[in-house]
Design a protein around this motif. Structure first.
Motif, PDB file in Angstrom:
ATOM      1  N   GLU A   1       0.825  -1.206   0.000  1.00 55.01           N
ATOM      2  CA  GLU A   1       0.000   0.000   0.000  1.00 55.01           C
ATOM      3  C   GLU A   1       0.864   1.263   0.000  1.00 55.01           C
ATOM      4  OE1 GLU A   1      -2.951   1.931   3.216  1.00 55.01           O
ATOM      5  OE2 GLU A   1      -3.465  -0.124   2.623  1.00 55.01           O
ATOM      6  N   ALA A   2       1.929   1.278   0.788  1.00 54.50           N
ATOM      7  CA  ALA A   2       2.822   2.439   0.848  1.00 54.50           C
ATOM      8  C   ALA A   2       3.479   2.683  -0.513  1.00 54.50           C
ATOM      9  CB  ALA A   2       3.882   2.236   1.933  1.00 54.50           C
ATOM     10  N   LEU A   3       3.927   1.605  -1.150  1.00 51.79           N
ATOM     11  CA  LEU A   3       4.565   1.740  -2.454  1.00 51.79           C
ATOM     12  C   LEU A   3       3.565   2.244  -3.495  1.00 51.79           C
ATOM     13  CD1 LEU A   3       6.898   1.394  -4.432  1.00 51.79           C
ATOM     14  CD2 LEU A   3       6.214  -1.015  -4.669  1.00 51.79           C
ATOM     15  N   GLU A   4       2.386   1.644  -3.529  1.00 49.30           N
ATOM     16  CA  GLU A   4       1.375   2.049  -4.506  1.00 49.30           C
ATOM     17  C   GLU A   4       0.948   3.499  -4.301  1.00 49.30           C
ATOM     18  OE1 GLU A   4      -1.659  -0.931  -4.069  1.00 49.30           O
ATOM     19  OE2 GLU A   4      -0.580  -2.359  -5.339  1.00 49.30           O
ATOM     20  N   ALA A   5       0.831   3.924  -3.050  1.00 54.61           N
ATOM     21  CA  ALA A   5       0.454   5.313  -2.764  1.00 54.61           C
ATOM     22  C   ALA A   5       1.541   6.273  -3.240  1.00 54.61           C
ATOM     23  CB  ALA A   5       0.197   5.495  -1.269  1.00 54.61           C
ATOM     24  N   ARG A   6       2.797   5.911  -3.011  1.00 53.60           N
ATOM     25  CA  ARG A   6       3.909   6.780  -3.417  1.00 53.60           C
ATOM     26  C   ARG A   6       3.999   6.866  -4.936  1.00 53.60           C
ATOM     27  NH1 ARG A   6       5.748  10.789  -3.946  1.00 53.60           N
ATOM     28  NH2 ARG A   6       7.899  11.396  -3.645  1.00 53.60           N
ATOM     29  N   ILE A   7       3.791   5.750  -5.612  1.00 54.87           N
ATOM     30  CA  ILE A   7       3.807   5.760  -7.077  1.00 54.87           C
ATOM     31  C   ILE A   7       2.671   6.637  -7.607  1.00 54.87           C
ATOM     32  CG2 ILE A   7       3.437   4.361  -9.145  1.00 54.87           C
ATOM     33  CD1 ILE A   7       4.972   2.101  -7.694  1.00 54.87           C
TER      34      ILE A   7
ATOM     35  N   TYR B   1      11.972   5.147  -6.011  1.00 54.04           N
ATOM     36  CA  TYR B   1      11.432   4.588  -4.767  1.00 54.04           C
ATOM     37  C   TYR B   1      12.038   3.221  -4.440  1.00 54.04           C
ATOM     38  CZ  TYR B   1       8.045   8.011  -6.470  1.00 54.04           C
ATOM     39  OH  TYR B   1       7.464   9.140  -6.980  1.00 54.04           O
ATOM     40  N   ALA B   2      13.326   3.121  -4.682  1.00 53.48           N
ATOM     41  CA  ALA B   2      14.021   1.842  -4.465  1.00 53.48           C
ATOM     42  C   ALA B   2      13.824   1.325  -3.045  1.00 53.48           C
ATOM     43  CB  ALA B   2      15.503   1.994  -4.780  1.00 53.48           C
ATOM     44  N   GLU B   3      13.830   2.230  -2.092  1.00 57.52           N
ATOM     45  CA  GLU B   3      13.680   1.813  -0.695  1.00 57.52           C
ATOM     46  C   GLU B   3      12.309   1.176  -0.447  1.00 57.52           C
ATOM     47  OE1 GLU B   3      13.475   4.017   3.566  1.00 57.52           O
ATOM     48  OE2 GLU B   3      15.159   4.563   2.283  1.00 57.52           O
ATOM     49  N   LEU B   4      11.275   1.732  -1.037  1.00 57.40           N
ATOM     50  CA  LEU B   4       9.932   1.156  -0.865  1.00 57.40           C
ATOM     51  C   LEU B   4       9.812  -0.195  -1.579  1.00 57.40           C
ATOM     52  CD1 LEU B   4       7.742   4.361  -1.249  1.00 57.40           C
ATOM     53  CD2 LEU B   4       8.131   3.032   0.828  1.00 57.40           C
ATOM     54  N   TYR B   5      10.434  -0.311  -2.746  1.00 53.52           N
ATOM     55  CA  TYR B   5      10.446  -1.599  -3.449  1.00 53.52           C
ATOM     56  C   TYR B   5      11.190  -2.647  -2.624  1.00 53.52           C
ATOM     57  CZ  TYR B   5       8.360  -0.143  -7.891  1.00 53.52           C
ATOM     58  OH  TYR B   5       7.481   0.273  -8.858  1.00 53.52           O
ATOM     59  N   ARG B   6      12.303  -2.237  -2.030  1.00 51.44           N
ATOM     60  CA  ARG B   6      13.090  -3.152  -1.190  1.00 51.44           C
ATOM     61  C   ARG B   6      12.283  -3.567   0.041  1.00 51.44           C
ATOM     62  NH1 ARG B   6      17.448  -0.934  -1.880  1.00 51.44           N
ATOM     63  NH2 ARG B   6      17.213   0.810  -0.447  1.00 51.44           N
ATOM     64  N   ALA B   7      11.588  -2.626   0.651  1.00 50.17           N
ATOM     65  CA  ALA B   7      10.758  -2.941   1.824  1.00 50.17           C
ATOM     66  C   ALA B   7       9.661  -3.937   1.459  1.00 50.17           C
ATOM     67  CB  ALA B   7      10.144  -1.667   2.405  1.00 50.17           C
ATOM     68  N   LEU B   8       9.079  -3.761   0.284  1.00 47.04           N
ATOM     69  CA  LEU B   8       8.047  -4.702  -0.153  1.00 47.04           C
ATOM     70  C   LEU B   8       8.642  -6.086  -0.403  1.00 47.04           C
ATOM     71  CD1 LEU B   8       5.198  -5.454  -0.990  1.00 47.04           C
ATOM     72  CD2 LEU B   8       5.686  -4.498  -3.272  1.00 47.04           C
TER      73      LEU B   8
END
Length: 109
Positions: A34-40, A65-72
């Protein structure tokens, strides 16, 4: 018989913990996604994420958003591990349940 009862309790306790861990991992994965999709979505709306086609926009988002992709990805890995641990715990629980039934029916093991 007390020893068997203790073992049954331990197996079911391990199963309960595996269920809790799987639930936590499921929630964590959903939150990371959800965080990644919201940021995108924010990046698309603001013009930060641009490209001629979906592949270019995806590449730009991955760079930004490499950090969010990595977190996912990490959350997904924890989720997969928790699912596997849950399946193992479920198998032990089923095995113990079967053994208890056999013992209660008087079958010698």
């Amino acid at each position: 018989m007390l020893r068997l009862e203790n073992e049954v309790r331990q197996v079911f306790e391990a199963y309960r913990k595996a269920l809790e861990k799987a639930l936590e991992a499921t929630l964590e994965r959903a939150q990371a996604k959800e965080a990644l999709e919201a940021r995108i979505a924010q990046g698309l709306l603001s013009g930060e994420v641009q490209g001629k086609n979906a592949e270019e926009r995806e590449a730009k988002a991955r760079a930004l958003y490499a950090e969010l992709y990595r977190a996912l990805a990490e959350a997904e890995e924890r989720y997969q591990r928790a699912k596997a641990e849950l399946e193992i715990a479920r198998a032990y629980t089923e095995e113990v349940g079967l053994l208890v039934r056999l013992v209660s029916e008087g079958v010698r093991l």
